[in-house]
Design a protein around this motif. Structure first.
Motif, mmCIF file in Angstrom:
data_model
loop_
_atom_site.group_PDB
_atom_site.id
_atom_site.type_symbol
_atom_site.label_atom_id
_atom_site.label_comp_id
_atom_site.label_asym_id
_atom_site.label_seq_id
_atom_site.Cartn_x
_atom_site.Cartn_y
_atom_site.Cartn_z
ATOM 1 N N GLU A 23 0.831 -1.212 0.000
ATOM 2 C CA GLU A 23 0.000 0.000 0.000
ATOM 3 C C GLU A 23 0.861 1.257 0.000
ATOM 4 O OE1 GLU A 23 -3.742 1.939 2.496
ATOM 5 O OE2 GLU A 23 -3.064 -0.110 2.922
ATOM 6 N N LEU A 24 1.915 1.234 0.822
ATOM 7 C CA LEU A 24 2.841 2.370 0.829
ATOM 8 C C LEU A 24 3.521 2.552 -0.529
ATOM 9 C CD1 LEU A 24 4.564 1.889 4.313
ATOM 10 C CD2 LEU A 24 3.231 3.879 3.611
ATOM 11 N N LEU A 25 3.918 1.429 -1.118
ATOM 12 C CA LEU A 25 4.603 1.470 -2.403
ATOM 13 C C LEU A 25 3.689 2.033 -3.487
ATOM 14 C CD1 LEU A 25 7.225 0.765 -3.867
ATOM 15 C CD2 LEU A 25 6.303 -1.526 -4.274
ATOM 16 N N GLN A 26 2.430 1.691 -3.417
ATOM 17 C CA GLN A 26 1.471 2.208 -4.391
ATOM 18 C C GLN A 26 1.326 3.728 -4.244
ATOM 19 O OE1 GLN A 26 -2.658 0.701 -4.190
ATOM 20 N NE2 GLN A 26 -2.193 -0.195 -6.190
ATOM 21 N N THR A 27 1.317 4.179 -3.006
ATOM 22 C CA THR A 27 1.215 5.614 -2.751
ATOM 23 C C THR A 27 2.444 6.348 -3.266
ATOM 24 O OG1 THR A 27 -0.122 5.222 -0.775
ATOM 25 C CG2 THR A 27 0.956 7.362 -0.952
ATOM 26 N N VAL A 28 3.620 5.762 -3.031
ATOM 27 C CA VAL A 28 4.873 6.412 -3.434
ATOM 28 C C VAL A 28 5.046 6.438 -4.947
ATOM 29 C CG1 VAL A 28 7.387 6.203 -3.360
ATOM 30 C CG2 VAL A 28 6.053 5.931 -1.266
ATOM 31 N N LEU A 31 1.554 3.958 -9.113
ATOM 32 C CA LEU A 31 1.196 2.948 -10.104
ATOM 33 C C LEU A 31 -0.021 2.141 -9.632
ATOM 34 C CD1 LEU A 31 4.722 1.727 -11.268
ATOM 35 C CD2 LEU A 31 3.317 3.612 -12.124
ATOM 36 N N ASP A 32 -0.671 1.472 -10.590
ATOM 37 C CA ASP A 32 -1.954 0.816 -10.313
ATOM 38 C C ASP A 32 -1.827 -0.380 -9.385
ATOM 39 O OD1 ASP A 32 -2.794 2.630 -12.149
ATOM 40 O OD2 ASP A 32 -3.260 1.184 -13.728
ATOM 41 N N THR A 54 -5.462 -1.479 -7.896
ATOM 42 C CA THR A 54 -6.450 -0.402 -7.989
ATOM 43 C C THR A 54 -6.699 -0.131 -9.473
ATOM 44 O OG1 THR A 54 -4.725 1.305 -7.968
ATOM 45 C CG2 THR A 54 -5.676 0.675 -5.838
ATOM 46 N N ARG A 55 -7.771 0.523 -9.725
ATOM 47 C CA ARG A 55 -8.147 0.842 -11.106
ATOM 48 C C ARG A 55 -8.276 -0.428 -11.951
ATOM 49 N NH1 ARG A 55 -4.966 5.233 -9.523
ATOM 50 N NH2 ARG A 55 -3.068 4.485 -10.516
ATOM 51 N N SER A 124 1.600 -0.523 -14.064
ATOM 52 C CA SER A 124 0.417 0.232 -14.463
ATOM 53 C C SER A 124 0.109 -0.035 -15.917
ATOM 54 C CB SER A 124 0.645 1.733 -14.242
ATOM 55 O OG SER A 124 -0.474 2.476 -14.688
ATOM 56 N N MET A 125 -1.160 0.094 -16.281
ATOM 57 C CA MET A 125 -1.554 -0.041 -17.677
ATOM 58 C C MET A 125 -1.258 1.228 -18.466
ATOM 59 S SD MET A 125 -5.175 -2.100 -17.225
ATOM 60 C CE MET A 125 -5.292 -2.529 -18.970
#
Length: 330
Positions: A23-28, A31-32, A54-55, A124-125
Motif C-alpha cells: 500500500e505504501l509502495l502504491q502511494t509512493v 502505479l496501479d 487499484t483501477r 500500471s496499464m
C-alpha cells in the motif's frame, strides 16, 4: 500513512509486513498495482504471493506463470528495473501483453545468503513516470521483505531444532522407544485422568538372561537385541498402549482395560508381550533363540496417583514371575 508505518513496525509475519508495504509502495509510485512474487528456478515458475490492485490492472494473487519471458526475468538480466514503455522494451513478453502492462518497476528480493527469493514490483496499464525517490523506496522495501524472510526461516529452523531436542530428550537412543522421562510423564498424565469406565494396567518387563547375552556376544550385540525386542514390543501395542524403556534391560508398558474386564485384558496383555518377545532373533548374523522375559502386571487402584509406587508394585509382580521361572528351571 502513520497507521501503515505502525503496521509495518509491528509485523510478525511476511504477510503482515508485505501488505502495508504494498500500500505504501502504491502511494509512493502512483502505479496501479504492487505485488510480491516468488521464483522457483528449478521448476521455472514465478508466482504472485501478495498483490494490491487499484483501477483496471488486476494482477491476481496465486497467479503462476513460466519464469522464462516474464518482465522480472528480463529486468534482472538487463539490469533495467524501470520502464514506462514495456511494449517497446519487451514486446515479446506474453505475461505483460496479456495483463496490459505499460509501466513496470521491480527490485529483486534476495535473502542473506544471496538466494533470489522473488521480486517486489509495481506496474500500471498507463505510461507513467516514477516519482523521485520511488526506486530507492522500492529497493528499501525489498530489503525489508528479505530480512523478514530470513527471520522467519531462522525462527522455523530454531523451532525444528527445539522440537528435535525435545524428542531426543524423551527418546531412548538405543531402542528409539520413549525413555524413562517420557514414561513418567505419560504415567503421571494417565493417573491424573478420572476415568470411570477404564482402569490402567502397568506391565514391568525384565529381559531374563540379558547379562549373559552381553557377556558372551558383546555390548554391540546386546544393543541390537534391546533394539529388536523393543521393536517387537512396539509392534504388539494397541492404539491406547504405550511402551518405554525404563532403563538397562527393563521396559514398561501402559495399557487400559474396561473396569469389568481388567483381569481378561491383563492376561491378554501378558500373552501379547510374551508372544512378541519370545522366539528367534537375527542380531547382525547371530541367530539367538530367546525364551522370553519376566513380566509383572498390576492394575492401578482407584485414586492411585503415585507413579513410583505403582511402578514398584509392577516391579515386585515381575520379580514374583522371575522367581517362579527360576524355580521351574531347577
Amino acid at each position: 500513512m502513520g497507521m501503515l508505518a505502525s503496521s509495518v513496525s509491528q509485523a510478525r509475519t511476511l504477510e503482515d509486513l508485505t501488505r502495508p508495504l504494498l500500500e505504501l509502495l502504491q502511494t509512493v509510485t502512483g502505479l496501479d498495482s504492487t505485488y510480491l512474487t516468488t521464483i522457483d528456478l528449478d521448476a521455472g515458475v514465478q508466482r504472485i504471493v501478495y498483490a494490491r490492485n487499484t483501477r483496471e490492472l488486476d494482477i491476481p494473487e496465486g497467479l503462476a506463470v513460466p519464469w522464462e519471458g516474464t518482465l522480472c526475468k528480463r529486468a534482472l538480466e538487463e539490469d533495467r528495473l524501470y520502464t514506462d514503455d514495456v511494449a517497446e522494451c519487451w514486446a515479446d513478453s506474453a505475461p505483460a501483453r496479456e495483463l496490459g502492462i505499460s509501466t513496470y518497476a521491480s527490485s529483486p528480493v534476495r535473502t542473506e545468503d544471496g538466494e533470489l527469493y522473488g521480486t517486489l514490483c509495481a506496474a500500471s496499464m498507463d505510461s507513467l513516470p516514477l516519482a523521485e525517490g520511488s526506486m530507492q523506496v522500492l529497493q528499501m522495501f525489498s530489503r525489508l521483505i528479505a530480512q523478514q524472510i530470513d527471520r522467519e526461516r531462522l525462527v522455523s529452523a530454531l523451532r525444528r531444532a527445539n522440537d528435535s531436542l525435545a524428542v531426543s530428550a524423551l527418546t531412548d537412543t538405543t531402542t528409539r522407544l520413549p525413555n524413562r522421562r517420557a514414561l513418567m510423564d505419560q504415567l503421571r498424565h494417565r493417573l491424573s485422568l478420572e476415568n470411570a469406565s477404564h482402569v490402567l494396567l502397568v506391565a514391568f518387563i525384565d529381559l531374563d538372561g540379558f547379562k549373559a547375552i552381553n557377556d558372551k556376544h558383546g555390548h554391540e550385540t546386546g544393543d541390537r537385541f534391546l533394539s529388536a525386542i523393543g521393536g517387537r514390543m512396539q509392534g504388539a501395542m494397541r492404539d491406547m498402549d504405550f511402551v518405554a524403556r525404563h532403563g538397562g534391560d527393563e521396559f514398561v508398558v501402559l495399557s487400559e482395560a474396561p473396569h469389568g474386564d481388567a483381569e481378561a485384558c491383563l492376561a491378554s496383555l501378558r500373552e501379547r508381550l510374551e508372544s512378541a518377545c519370545s522366539g528367534r532373533y537375527n542380531l547382525g548374523g547371530l541367530l539367538l533363540d530367546y525364551a522370553g522375559p519376566s513380566i509383572g502386571i498390576v492394575v492401578a487402584r482407584p485414586g492411585e496417583h503415585e507413579c513410583e509406587a505403582l511402578l514398584a508394585q509392577a516391579d515386585a509382580a515381575m520379580y514374583e514371575v522371575k522367581r517362579a521361572r527360576r524355580a521351574a528351571r531347577v
